[in-house]
Design a protein around this motif. Structure first.
Motif, PDB file in Angstrom:
ATOM      1  N   THR A  27       0.807  -1.221   0.000  1.00 41.41           N
ATOM      2  CA  THR A  27       0.000   0.000   0.000  1.00 41.41           C
ATOM      3  C   THR A  27       0.841   1.273   0.000  1.00 41.41           C
ATOM      4  O   THR A  27       0.291   2.364  -0.148  1.00 41.41           O
ATOM      5  N   LEU A  28       2.146   1.157   0.180  1.00 36.46           N
ATOM      6  CA  LEU A  28       3.032   2.321   0.252  1.00 36.46           C
ATOM      7  C   LEU A  28       3.485   2.769  -1.138  1.00 36.46           C
ATOM      8  O   LEU A  28       3.576   1.947  -2.054  1.00 36.46           O
ATOM      9  N   PRO A  29       3.828   4.046  -1.265  1.00 39.06           N
ATOM     10  CA  PRO A  29       4.495   4.453  -2.496  1.00 39.06           C
ATOM     11  C   PRO A  29       5.923   3.895  -2.445  1.00 39.06           C
ATOM     12  O   PRO A  29       6.750   4.364  -1.662  1.00 39.06           O
ATOM     13  N   ALA A  30       6.173   2.857  -3.218  1.00 38.99           N
ATOM     14  CA  ALA A  30       7.472   2.175  -3.201  1.00 38.99           C
ATOM     15  C   ALA A  30       7.850   1.763  -4.618  1.00 38.99           C
ATOM     16  O   ALA A  30       6.972   1.427  -5.421  1.00 38.99           O
ATOM     17  N   PRO A  31       9.136   1.778  -4.932  1.00 39.59           N
ATOM     18  CA  PRO A  31       9.558   1.302  -6.251  1.00 39.59           C
ATOM     19  C   PRO A  31       9.145  -0.151  -6.468  1.00 39.59           C
ATOM     20  O   PRO A  31       9.068  -0.944  -5.522  1.00 39.59           O
ATOM     21  N   VAL A  33       8.861  -3.740  -3.873  1.00 37.28           N
ATOM     22  CA  VAL A  33       7.689  -4.606  -3.705  1.00 37.28           C
ATOM     23  C   VAL A  33       8.021  -6.029  -4.150  1.00 37.28           C
ATOM     24  O   VAL A  33       7.683  -6.998  -3.466  1.00 37.28           O
ATOM     25  N   GLU A  34       8.705  -6.151  -5.284  1.00 41.42           N
ATOM     26  CA  GLU A  34       9.082  -7.471  -5.793  1.00 41.42           C
ATOM     27  C   GLU A  34       9.974  -8.221  -4.801  1.00 41.42           C
ATOM     28  O   GLU A  34       9.744  -9.397  -4.510  1.00 41.42           O
ATOM     29  N   CYS A  35      10.988  -7.555  -4.254  1.00 38.54           N
ATOM     30  CA  CYS A  35      11.875  -8.204  -3.278  1.00 38.54           C
ATOM     31  C   CYS A  35      11.098  -8.600  -2.021  1.00 38.54           C
ATOM     32  O   CYS A  35      11.291  -9.693  -1.486  1.00 38.54           O
ATOM     33  N   ALA A  36      10.231  -7.707  -1.543  1.00 34.16           N
ATOM     34  CA  ALA A  36       9.444  -8.008  -0.348  1.00 34.16           C
ATOM     35  C   ALA A  36       8.539  -9.209  -0.588  1.00 34.16           C
ATOM     36  O   ALA A  36       8.392 -10.070   0.285  1.00 34.16           O
TER      37      ALA A  36
END
Length: 139
Positions: free
Chosen positions: A119-123, A127-130
């Motif tokens: 839900t965060l503004p993130a590259p 997100v993929e790594c997480a």
């Protein structure tokens, strides 16, 4: 045309959470990302990840293990290349009780679950790594 520059970031995990910082400067300004930044002359990608983690959060880590790599060009509205980084992402080990203090290029730091990261503004790379690292916990 900017040549690719080396950059590294560090993933610190505590159970079902990972450490993210909110970036002050471009690229990814005001977005949440793993602590990291540009490599310095003569520095290995592993050294960059450990140094940037300590500079941005105060956490001293060890045993960096390569987790992912990304080719990250950035373009302006007219399609011109404005920056280009080759990013190495490392998982690291750190003291589970270490206190996080946002500093340097980080205006905030905290521990986030996969659902929160989505839900965060993130590259996209974050997100993929997480998802790769934490997604297995949700199975």
């Amino acid at each position: 045309m900017p040549l690719p520059q080396p950059a590294s970031s560090a993933i610190v995990r505590r159970g079902d959470r990972v450490l993210l910082v909110r970036r002050t400067n471009p690229p990814s300004q005001h977005m949440f990302a793993f602590p990291g930044g540009r490599g310095e002359a003569g520095e290995t990608p592993e050294e960059t990840a450990l140094r940037e983690l300590e500079e941005e959060t105060g956490i001293v880590a060890r045993h960096p293990q390569l987790f992912a790599t990304y080719d990250l060009p950035t373009f302006d509205g007219a399609g011109a290349l404005t920056s280009h980084f080759f990013l190495s992402v490392f998982t690291v080990e750190a003291d589970g009780e270490a206190t996080v203090v946002a500093a340097d290029d980080a205006i905030d730091a905290g521990w986030y679950t996969l659902d929160e990261i989505r839900t965060l503004p993130a590259p996209e790379s974050v997100v993929e790594c997480a998802e790769r690292l934490l997604g297995q916990l949700q199975c």
